[in-house]
Design an enzyme around this catalytic site. Structure first.
Site, PDB file in Angstrom:
ATOM      1  N   HIS A 160       0.824  -1.192   0.299  1.00 10.94           N
ATOM      2  CA  HIS A 160      -0.099  -0.086  -0.045  1.00 10.94           C
ATOM      3  C   HIS A 160       0.868   1.069   0.089  1.00 10.94           C
ATOM      4  CE1 HIS A 160      -3.648  -2.265   0.343  1.00 10.94           C
ATOM      5  NE2 HIS A 160      -3.425  -2.722   1.545  1.00 10.94           N
ATOM      6  N   ASP A 196      -2.948 -10.444  -2.808  1.00 17.24           N
ATOM      7  CA  ASP A 196      -3.572  -9.747  -1.432  1.00 17.24           C
ATOM      8  C   ASP A 196      -4.911  -9.516  -1.638  1.00 17.24           C
ATOM      9  OD1 ASP A 196      -2.114  -8.710   1.319  1.00 17.24           O
ATOM     10  OD2 ASP A 196      -4.275  -7.705   0.542  1.00 17.24           O
ATOM     11  N   HIS A 198      -6.571  -6.979  -0.434  1.00 16.76           N
ATOM     12  CA  HIS A 198      -6.758  -5.613  -0.781  1.00 16.76           C
ATOM     13  C   HIS A 198      -5.674  -5.189  -2.016  1.00 16.76           C
ATOM     14  CE1 HIS A 198      -7.644  -6.039   3.409  1.00 16.76           C
ATOM     15  NE2 HIS A 198      -8.593  -5.354   3.252  1.00 16.76           N
ATOM     16  N   ASP A 285      -5.059 -12.823   3.077  1.00 18.11           N
ATOM     17  CA  ASP A 285      -6.294 -12.174   3.924  1.00 18.11           C
ATOM     18  C   ASP A 285      -7.580 -12.370   2.940  1.00 18.11           C
ATOM     19  OD1 ASP A 285      -5.090 -10.315   1.907  1.00 18.11           O
ATOM     20  OD2 ASP A 285      -5.354  -8.583   3.233  1.00 18.11           O
TER      21      ASP A 285
END
Length: 343
Positions: A160, A196, A198, A285
């Site tokens: 991120h 991932d 996200h 995740d």
């Protein structure tokens, strides 16, 4: 497969974050890395090695120098301002406000260099950030030296973090730094496959106008899922990077059938690009029990991910990103690695 791991990640502990209207203990905690390390040992994946120290100038190849220089100053400036506890931003430049002038004062600078209140600081955070960067570059060195694959057990994660912003538990973009390191070492083309839950918004932002690094993301639909403001399917890159950014946003509740179809298509895009090396941003995740995610992959799905990636036949660096169901994170993350070894 060799794993690179540093115990210095423990310095980044006890911090809090702002999420869903509440200040809560950070979901990104030291036990995540320890469950994974223990599982690596339990399945006898291979040796666990300490990282070498690497010049932080490597990170400045993908991040703005002033952003990287800011990170080690956060905690001293926070303490100097008379605060203790977690250093956290509370205001950000946004549409209609100026983001071109670096303000003075730690509160303003925390907002200037971040996009949320998830990448927070305590006394040991910078040392953990630096060790995570060292882990990634050391593991990249193993792949460059001829290893089929290596696992960078990075903590904090990185995908991120953009050229000049932290957020989402991420400070330095480890996968992006490693990809740039491969380019600097002579790779003509590098691919990053981010699995991932996200979207890897920082990785996309860093390489969006470049054609020497293909970025492929599989993730939750940004219309409803964090980090919200990047990750749509129509984001394909700009200028020299047009066509070299690929997003596969998927709805809440996505199961293996749909997710694996996106993985298959993403792997085809990587194969068509024919990179010299592959960097995998590994988040688990996507797991059905993850507390902050809404996909429905099961533990038995993770070895399948590793086997499919291995079929690409590329030198592969696997970099740890997210996954917050901590009791299962070791089994799921290492499941990808053992699946890769079988592939």
């Amino acid at each position: 497969m060799k794993t690179i791991y540093s115990p210095r990640h423990h310095g980044h502990a006890g911090n809090v974050e702002l999420v869903a209207g509440a200040v809560v203990p950070a979901f990104e905690m030291p036990s995540r890395a320890e469950y994974i390390r223990s599982r690596v040992e339990a399945v006898k994946l291979g040796p666990i090695l300490a990282p070498n120290e690497h010049d932080i100038a490597i990170a400045k190849r993908v991040h703005r120098a002033d952003f990287i220089d800011f990170l080690p100053t956060v905690w001293p400036l926070w303490v100097e301002s008379g605060r203790d506890g977690t250093a956290m931003p509370y205001t950000w430049p946004t549409r209609g406000l100026r983001g071109d002038v670096r303000p003075q004062g730690i509160d303003a600078q925390l907002g200037y260099y971040s996009f949320d209140a998830g990448a927070t600081f305590v006394a040991g955070t910078w040392d953990a950030i630096k060790s995570s960067h060292d882990v990634a570059i050391t593991a990249a060195g193993l792949v460059k030296a001829g290893e089929r694959a290596a696992f960078a057990l990075c903590r904090p994660p990185g995908h991120h973090a953009g050229a000049a912003f932290a957020g989402g538990y991420c400070f330095i973009n480890n996968a992006a730094s490693a990809a740039q390191w491969f380019v600097d070492q002579g790779a003509k083309r590098v691919a990053i496959l981010d699995v991932d839950y996200h979207h890897g918004n920082g990785t996309q932002e860093i390489f969006y106008r470049r054609g020497d690094v293909l970025v492929v993301n599989l993730h939750g639909d940004p219309m409803v899922e964090y980090p919200f403001f990047l990750g749509h399917a129509d984001e394909r890159g700009e200028g020299p990077g047009e066509g070299f950014n690929v997003n596969y946003p998927m709805p809440w509740g996505t199961t293996w059938e749909t997710w694996s179809a996106a993985l298959e298509e993403g792997c085809r895009r990587v194969a068509d690009y024919a990179p010299d090396v592959l960097v995998v941003s590994l988040g688990v995740d996507t797991f059905e029990k993850d507390p902050i995610s809404k996909f429905r992959l099961k533990t038995e799905d993770y070895p399948k991910i590793g086997r499919r990636i291995a079929q690409l036949g590329l030198p592969t660096l696997i970099v740890m990103e997210g996954g917050y169901a901590v009791e299962e994170i070791g089994v799921n993350a290492v499941g990808v690695l053992t699946g890769f070894e079988e592939g």
